[in-house]
Design a protein around this motif. Structure first.
Motif, mmCIF file in Angstrom:
data_model
loop_
_atom_site.group_PDB
_atom_site.id
_atom_site.type_symbol
_atom_site.label_atom_id
_atom_site.label_comp_id
_atom_site.label_asym_id
_atom_site.label_seq_id
_atom_site.Cartn_x
_atom_site.Cartn_y
_atom_site.Cartn_z
ATOM 1 N N ASP A 214 0.953 -1.307 -0.214
ATOM 2 C CA ASP A 214 0.343 -0.137 -0.752
ATOM 3 C C ASP A 214 1.056 1.069 -0.009
ATOM 4 N N MET A 215 2.220 1.435 1.053
ATOM 5 C CA MET A 215 3.076 2.661 1.077
ATOM 6 C C MET A 215 3.483 2.483 -0.389
ATOM 7 N N ASP A 217 2.719 1.464 -3.362
ATOM 8 C CA ASP A 217 0.856 2.092 -4.274
ATOM 9 C C ASP A 217 1.474 3.352 -4.349
ATOM 10 N N GLU A 218 1.145 3.730 -3.301
ATOM 11 C CA GLU A 218 1.634 5.760 -2.952
ATOM 12 C C GLU A 218 2.343 6.061 -3.766
ATOM 13 N N ARG A 221 2.083 6.112 -7.027
ATOM 14 C CA ARG A 221 1.247 6.665 -8.290
ATOM 15 C C ARG A 221 1.160 8.050 -8.046
ATOM 16 N N THR A 392 0.104 14.103 0.401
ATOM 17 C CA THR A 392 0.150 12.780 0.500
ATOM 18 C C THR A 392 0.598 12.369 1.575
ATOM 19 N N GLY A 393 0.735 10.802 1.903
ATOM 20 C CA GLY A 393 1.182 9.938 3.082
ATOM 21 C C GLY A 393 1.027 10.081 3.863
#
Ligand SMILES: Cc1cc2nc3c(=O)[nH]c(=O)nc-3n(C[C@H](O)[C@H](O)[C@H](O)COP(=O)(O)OP(=O)(O)OC[C@H]3O[C@@H](n4cnc5c(N)ncnc54)[C@H](O)[C@@H]3O)c2cc1C
Length: 498
Positions: A214-215, A217-218, A221, A392-393
């Protein structure tokens, strides 16, 4: 008793070797440091951390200038980047830091520095370009090199690795990066921001394979939103040249072969330990391309020969090499049986936003069958982050079944620096309640560390049980407002409130 020229000899003047040389010589050991490049400093200084972070800074400044309007500033019509100027800045930063790693400095500390290619003759003697030098203890700290995989055509087609990419005279208009690890991803964003068209190829289903998906992939993105193209689940079949273009022929796991054209190729597929030419056969060393095998005191099969840094195939970071240098000094100079412990070894990938990690993530916890819970806070809820234009994040904190923190990952602005507080908390076994109640300056990004610990404690503090107890003892009357939509005392309009 056998007489040796030196108490300790070190092969390799990078992060690990310099740490041992500095510590051993200052402790009074007669120390020899051998380096085959013309200057000390190793990969980190010349072809790794320092040039990459310097390049990233230039790329981020250019990116901010291009996005001036997002900060309420006039839009700029910018000329393209002259990479020679960026490379000159990199050379200048390296040269400044080089002074800390100079021969004069090490000589001042008491270490003898010798340049040349070292090769073991036997377990106490090294051949340095024809000169035989003996030491009671040796430390192998020869680092690692980029792997150039046996892909058809790759060796024949000119390509870049971390040794060339920072010192180019011109920037390619397009770049295909083989490998979606930290080096590939940092370079993908930096070169894309500098105006180069970038494609990243990786055979895995995610980039930054050690991180939670998940991290990672962010991060992907963000890079995609800036224009980087990714081809995951894709293998490189062959490479060829067509005029000025390089053609990387790829095969997605589902689909047929495709030709990807670019002006340059960066190979960032992994690292192999610098074992070749060291004469490790002469000392009966147990080694392969992955590294020299060591025990938990960093001793090789010869107990007086240690291996520290990238060469031992462990964590390939400068701070890991420095840490291991300290472990070698404890064992080799103080003769204390100090073992390595990587439980809380942090690391950071310096994309924007950065992705930093310490301890366990969900992947490693699951692999070890550890029962855990996850607590998160988003940077979009941090006032300073918003003021900085960073939305983000998030931070992810993992607690074990006993509610003890076992790991933290931070994806966000300055994540690497924010991790320092967790380095202290985890190594110092500090209670989460201490972190949650400690006053942090406002407005800072670091408040996110306090908030995530608070988010775990909040349900306990504001529980029905606590409320009942307080009501009973202090006769508290409960809610003053039934629901946010309820009218407020003076019939004010919440929507219109300043
Ligand atoms: C692009 C890139 C970016 C990176 N960014 C980061 C980062 O941001 N943070 C981080 O922590 N790490 C980063 N790293 C990793 C870091 O550079 C390495 O982990 C670190 O340099 C390892 O230190 P070392 O002492 O083991 O090896 P090195 O620093 O490579 O030193 C080994 C030395 O041994 C010498 N040598 C080799 N063989 C011989 C021989 N036979 N005789 C004499 N001398 C010899 C070599 O010339 C070299 O100078 C990065 C790496 C790369 C490639």
């Amino acid at each position: 008793m056998a007489q040796f020229d030196y108490d300790i000899g070190i092969i390799g003047g990078g992060a690990a070797g310099l740490t041992v040389a500095s510590g051993a010589s200052q402790l009074g050991a007669k120390t020899l440091l051998i380096e085959r490049e013309p200057a000390l400093g190793g990969d980190c200084l010349h072809y790794g951390c320092v040039p990459s972070k310097t390049l990233i800074k230039s790329a981020n400044v250019y990116h901010s200038m291009k996005n001036a309007r997002a900060y309420g500033l006039p839009a700029l019509d910018l000329p393209p980047v002259d990479f020679r100027q960026v490379a000159n800045r990199i050379r200048a930063v390296v040269a400044t830091i080089q002074k800390h790693d100079s021969v004069e400095r090490f000589c001042g500390l008491g270490a003898q520095v010798a340049f040349g290619e070292a090769r073991f003759k036997d377990e106490h003697v090294v051949d340095l370009d024809g000169r035989l030098l003996s030491a009671k203890t040796w430390v192998i700290a020869t680092g690692s090199s980029p792997i150039v995989p046996p892909i058809e055509g790759l060796r024949e087609v000119a390509h870049l690795t971390n040794r060339e990419i920072f010192y180019m005279d011109t920037m390619p208009e397009s770049l295909t990066i083989l490998g979606g690890g930290p080096i590939g991803i940092e370079m993908a964003q930096a070169f894309n921001r500098l105006g180069c068209r970038v494609t990243v190829i990786d055979m895995s289903h995610q980039i930054l394979g050690k991180e939670d998906k998940d991290m990672a992939d962010e991060v992907m993105r963000v890079l995609e939103s800036e224009g980087v193209t990714f081809q995951l689940n894709t293998t490189v079949v062959r490479v060829r040249e067509e005029g000025a273009k390089k053609v990387v022929v790829v095969k997605p796991s589902e689909g047929s072969e495709q030709d990807l054209y670019s002006e340059a190729i960066l190979v960032a597929i992994g690292r192999s330990a610098n074992v070749n030419g060291l004469g490790l056969e002469a000392i009966g060393g147990d080694f392969n391309r992955g590294g020299v095998t060591v025990d938990n005191r960093l001793r090789t099969s010869q107990k007086h020969i240690f291996a520290a840094g990238d060469i031992n195939g462990g964590y390939q970071f400068t701070h890991a090499a420095g840490y291991e240098g300290g472990v070698v000094i404890a064992n080799a100079v103080f003769r204390l049986p100090r073992k390595t412990d990587y439980t809380y070894l942090p690391w950071c990938t310096f994309t924007d936003p950065e992705l930093a990690s310490i301890g366990m993530n969900e992947k490693t916890a699951q692999a070890q069958g550890i029962d855990y819970s996850v607590w998160t806070e988003a940077f979009k809820d941090n006032d300073r982050s918003l003021a900085e234009g960073e939305h983000t994040g998030r931070i992810k904190m993992l607690l074990d079944a006993k509610e003890k923190p076992i790991g933290v990952q931070i994806l966000g602005p300055h994540a690497g620096d924010l991790m320092s507080e967790w380095v202290a908390v985890l190594n110092g076994k500090t209670k989460l309640s201490t972190l949650a109640s400690a006053v942090h300056p406002y407005p800072t990004l670091g408040e996110i560390n306090k908030r995530v610990s608070g988010s775990y404690l909040a349900p306990k503090i504001f529980s029905e049980r606590v409320k009942k107890g307080l009501k009973l003892f202090f006769n508290l009357k409960g809610r003053a407002c039934g629901h946010p939509q309820d009218k407020c005392l003076q019939d004010c309009n919440m929507e219109g409130a300043p």
